[in-house]
Write a protein that holds these residues in place. Structure first.
Motif, short mmCIF file in Angstrom:
data_model
loop_
_atom_site.label_atom_id
_atom_site.label_comp_id
_atom_site.label_asym_id
_atom_site.label_seq_id
_atom_site.Cartn_x
_atom_site.Cartn_y
_atom_site.Cartn_z
N GLU A 107 21.27 -41.16 21.47
CA GLU A 107 21.26 -40.30 22.66
C GLU A 107 19.87 -40.28 23.30
OE1 GLU A 107 21.85 -35.59 23.52
OE2 GLU A 107 23.29 -36.54 22.16
N ARG A 108 18.82 -40.16 22.47
CA ARG A 108 17.45 -40.19 22.99
C ARG A 108 17.14 -41.54 23.62
NH1 ARG A 108 14.03 -36.15 21.75
NH2 ARG A 108 12.18 -37.42 22.07
N ALA A 109 17.58 -42.62 22.97
CA ALA A 109 17.29 -43.97 23.46
C ALA A 109 17.95 -44.20 24.81
CB ALA A 109 17.76 -45.01 22.45
N LEU A 110 19.19 -43.79 24.95
CA LEU A 110 19.91 -44.02 26.20
C LEU A 110 19.42 -43.12 27.32
CD1 LEU A 110 23.48 -44.51 24.71
CD2 LEU A 110 21.88 -46.27 25.53
N ALA A 111 18.81 -41.98 26.99
CA ALA A 111 18.26 -41.08 28.00
C ALA A 111 16.90 -41.56 28.50
CB ALA A 111 18.13 -39.66 27.43
N GLY A 112 16.26 -42.47 27.76
CA GLY A 112 14.94 -42.96 28.15
C GLY A 112 15.02 -43.95 29.29
N ASP A 113 13.87 -44.25 29.87
CA ASP A 113 13.83 -45.19 30.99
C ASP A 113 13.08 -46.47 30.62
OD1 ASP A 113 11.30 -44.13 30.84
OD2 ASP A 113 11.23 -43.40 32.90
N ASP A 114 13.11 -46.83 29.34
CA ASP A 114 12.46 -48.06 28.90
C ASP A 114 13.33 -49.26 29.26
OD1 ASP A 114 10.11 -46.92 27.42
OD2 ASP A 114 11.74 -45.92 26.33
N ALA A 115 12.71 -50.45 29.34
CA ALA A 115 13.42 -51.67 29.70
C ALA A 115 14.58 -51.95 28.74
CB ALA A 115 12.46 -52.85 29.74
N GLN A 116 14.38 -51.68 27.47
CA GLN A 116 15.45 -51.82 26.50
C GLN A 116 15.62 -50.49 25.79
OE1 GLN A 116 12.78 -54.45 23.65
NE2 GLN A 116 14.74 -54.09 22.70
N PRO A 117 16.86 -50.17 25.40
CA PRO A 117 17.07 -48.90 24.71
C PRO A 117 16.29 -48.83 23.40
CG PRO A 117 19.17 -49.85 25.41
CD PRO A 117 18.11 -50.89 25.61
N GLY A 118 15.64 -47.72 23.19
CA GLY A 118 14.86 -47.51 21.99
C GLY A 118 14.28 -46.12 21.99
N VAL A 119 13.57 -45.78 20.92
CA VAL A 119 12.94 -44.47 20.82
C VAL A 119 11.46 -44.63 20.54
CG1 VAL A 119 15.03 -43.26 20.08
CG2 VAL A 119 13.54 -44.27 18.35
N TRP A 120 10.71 -43.65 21.01
CA TRP A 120 9.28 -43.57 20.77
C TRP A 120 9.03 -42.49 19.71
CZ3 TRP A 120 5.48 -46.58 22.88
CH2 TRP A 120 5.83 -47.35 23.98
N SER A 121 8.01 -42.73 18.89
CA SER A 121 7.54 -41.69 17.98
C SER A 121 6.10 -41.98 17.63
CB SER A 121 8.38 -41.64 16.71
OG SER A 121 7.92 -40.58 15.86
N THR A 122 5.24 -41.01 17.84
CA THR A 122 3.83 -41.09 17.50
C THR A 122 3.19 -42.36 18.05
OG1 THR A 122 4.56 -40.01 15.46
CG2 THR A 122 2.23 -40.53 15.60
N GLY A 123 3.53 -42.71 19.29
CA GLY A 123 2.93 -43.86 19.97
C GLY A 123 3.54 -45.21 19.65
N ALA A 124 4.55 -45.27 18.81
CA ALA A 124 5.20 -46.53 18.47
C ALA A 124 6.61 -46.56 19.07
CB ALA A 124 5.27 -46.72 16.96
#
Length: 185
Positions: A161-178
């Motif tokens: 859900e977090r990944a799909l809500a993001g606006d990154d080029a590919q779906p994914g999640v961020w955490s602590t700068g990674a």
């Protein structure tokens, strides 16, 4: 018995402090001769068994989890300064059963509570990875020393859900700068 922390009631800074304060035995320094089989197994759901019977005391499971080590050949052992015993692991030795998230996008921090009570924040040293399985993507979180936690399906849905809500080029999640792409590696 040690009280397990309530993830919902803690800030991520408090979670990081608790994780840093946990003192684990230096299993990577212990090199005893292999003594045999522990007759123990960790099931895919994170349940621990001894001689086919479930280990019902969570404090005992937490204790054994602190002396668990992954060997260079990919096997698992329970190790003390005096002995080393094989242990069967069906998938991953831990299960990430709860997630707490703060922030969004590149500023996000994701912390996980494992079935053993351990707390792990996803970052470059504790990456998330996704493997394509027969039943769909299977996410894993690196815990320590080659040991991983399978991310429980409800927690995976939170990640997705977090990944799909993001606006990154590919779906994914961020955490602590990674950034951790959802696509299987």
């Amino acid at each position: 018995m040690e009280e397990l922390p309530d993830l919902a009631g803690l800030s991520l800074a408090e979670i990081a402090t608790l994780a840093e304060q946990r003192r684990l035995p230096p299993v990577e320094q212990w090199q005893p001769a292999h003594c045999g089989d522990s007759e123990m197994r960790i099931a895919r759901d994170g349940s621990w068994y001894h001689q086919g019977a479930p280990i019902g005391r969570s404090a005992m499971v937490r204790l054994f989890s602190t002396i668990l080590r992954r060997e260079p050949d990919g096997g698992y052992v329970l190790v003390t300064p005096a002995e080393k015993l094989s242990i069967a692991v069906e998938d991953a030795p831990f299960v990430a059963v709860e997630m707490k998230a703060e922030g969004d996008g590149r500023d996000a921090r994701l912390a996980f509570r494992l079935n053993t009570g351990d707390l792990v924040t996803a970052d470059a040293a504790h990456p998330l990875r996704f493997v394509e399985g027969e039943d769909g993507p299977r996410p894993y979180l690196h815990v320590r020393g080659g040991l991983e936690a399978l991310v429980a399906r409800p927690v995976y849905y939170e990640l997705a859900e977090r990944a799909l809500a993001g606006d990154d080029a590919q779906p994914g999640v961020w955490s602590t700068g990674a950034f951790f792409p959802l696509a299987a590696a």
